[in-house]
Design an enzyme around this catalytic site. Sequence first.
Site, PDB file in Angstrom:
ATOM      1  N   CYS A  49       0.817  -1.222   0.000  1.00 20.56           N
ATOM      2  CA  CYS A  49       0.000   0.000   0.000  1.00 20.56           C
ATOM      3  C   CYS A  49       0.848   1.268   0.000  1.00 20.56           C
ATOM      4  CB  CYS A  49      -0.984  -0.018   1.171  1.00 20.56           C
ATOM      5  SG  CYS A  49      -0.232   0.154   2.812  1.00 20.56           S
TER       6      CYS A  49
ATOM      7  N   HIS B   4      -2.561   1.342   6.834  1.00 20.14           N
ATOM      8  CA  HIS B   4      -2.934   1.235   5.418  1.00 20.14           C
ATOM      9  C   HIS B   4      -3.124   2.624   4.837  1.00 20.14           C
ATOM     10  CE1 HIS B   4      -4.254  -1.063   1.930  1.00 20.14           C
ATOM     11  NE2 HIS B   4      -5.182  -0.135   1.738  1.00 20.14           N
TER      12      HIS B   4
ATOM     13  N   HIS C 197      -5.848   1.914  -4.258  1.00 17.36           N
ATOM     14  CA  HIS C 197      -4.947   1.380  -3.235  1.00 17.36           C
ATOM     15  C   HIS C 197      -4.553  -0.049  -3.580  1.00 17.36           C
ATOM     16  CE1 HIS C 197      -7.920  -1.020  -0.524  1.00 17.36           C
ATOM     17  NE2 HIS C 197      -8.450  -0.889  -1.720  1.00 17.36           N
TER      18      HIS C 197
END
Length: 346
Positions: free
Chosen positions: A261, A309, A321
């Site tokens: 990520c 994240h 993402h």
Amino acid sequence: MPAAHRKPRPRSLSGGTVRTAAALALASAATVTALDGGAAHAEPELSPAQVRAKVDKLYQEAEVATQKYNGAKEKADGAQKKVDALQDEASRRTESLNSQRQKLGSVAASQYRTGGVDPSVQLLLSSSPDTYLDKAALTERAGARQAAAVTHVRGELREIDQLRGDADDTLSELRAKKAELQDNKKKVKRKLSEARRLLDRLTPEERTPAPAQSGHASRSTERADLSQAPNARAKAAISFAYGALGSPYVWGATGPSAFDCSGLTQAAYKAAGVSLPRTTYSQIDAGPRIPKSQLQPGDLVFFYSSISHVGLYIGGGKMIHAPNPSAPVRVAPIDEMPFAGATRVA
């Protein structure tokens, strides 16, 4: 035969006695199983939703470990560069020092060979007293330069010792970071292995429920909309992220063909000429914090209380993402995970 010497006849077990014996046998077996650590205990059957929930939790825990791995790797790489630079500098200075030592040794040897003659005797023996006096003044000046050279060499020795000490300290730091790196690597692999084991219980249809699929887009179906991007850097980052759609998630990867990520957001902004740090924990401080109500395309959006994240906001409540190993880089609603904050980079 007297009654006292007769053998007792075995009695047949009645139905109630048989049931009692069977119950005792089962209880005994259960006790043995319990004492044996529950080896015979069957794993509880989970519904597809429960499996997905456990997998999501494992992925999130793996991502925490991944970000720690990324941070340790960044520091280890920095320490390695510092060690290399210190060792190179120490080597260069040592070569220079050896050259200076050789020059000083030659001067010292020359002085030793001529130093046994008293200066007054040299004056008497000289065919030209004026020439001798000129040479004597020159020698005195050379002596002053030699003394300065000796002082310089001593200073170089101290500095080289300091460089080597710094290199040793940095090597110790590097070893500690590498140990931390390996520890987090093991944690990531363990979490991902457990997630794969759970997912293997499910059919492909059960692994991704229909409602979750509606917010996703593949490289072939999604087209970049850059009209809402506030500036050229945000446009460049978003354009890169669209180009990465469909790329696999690989923990620790920063591209060009796979990402985790924070690796995706770092690569997207690198393409825009902006240098971002490696981890989510650092990226959230790469610019001013932005309330969720004021998000603009190009902002970084962060999730979970652990800030583990990150995605790139593209407008309309959506982001691009790199989710986890079960899904490629994709478009998704920012509400699909617990929102933790946002940062404006461009």
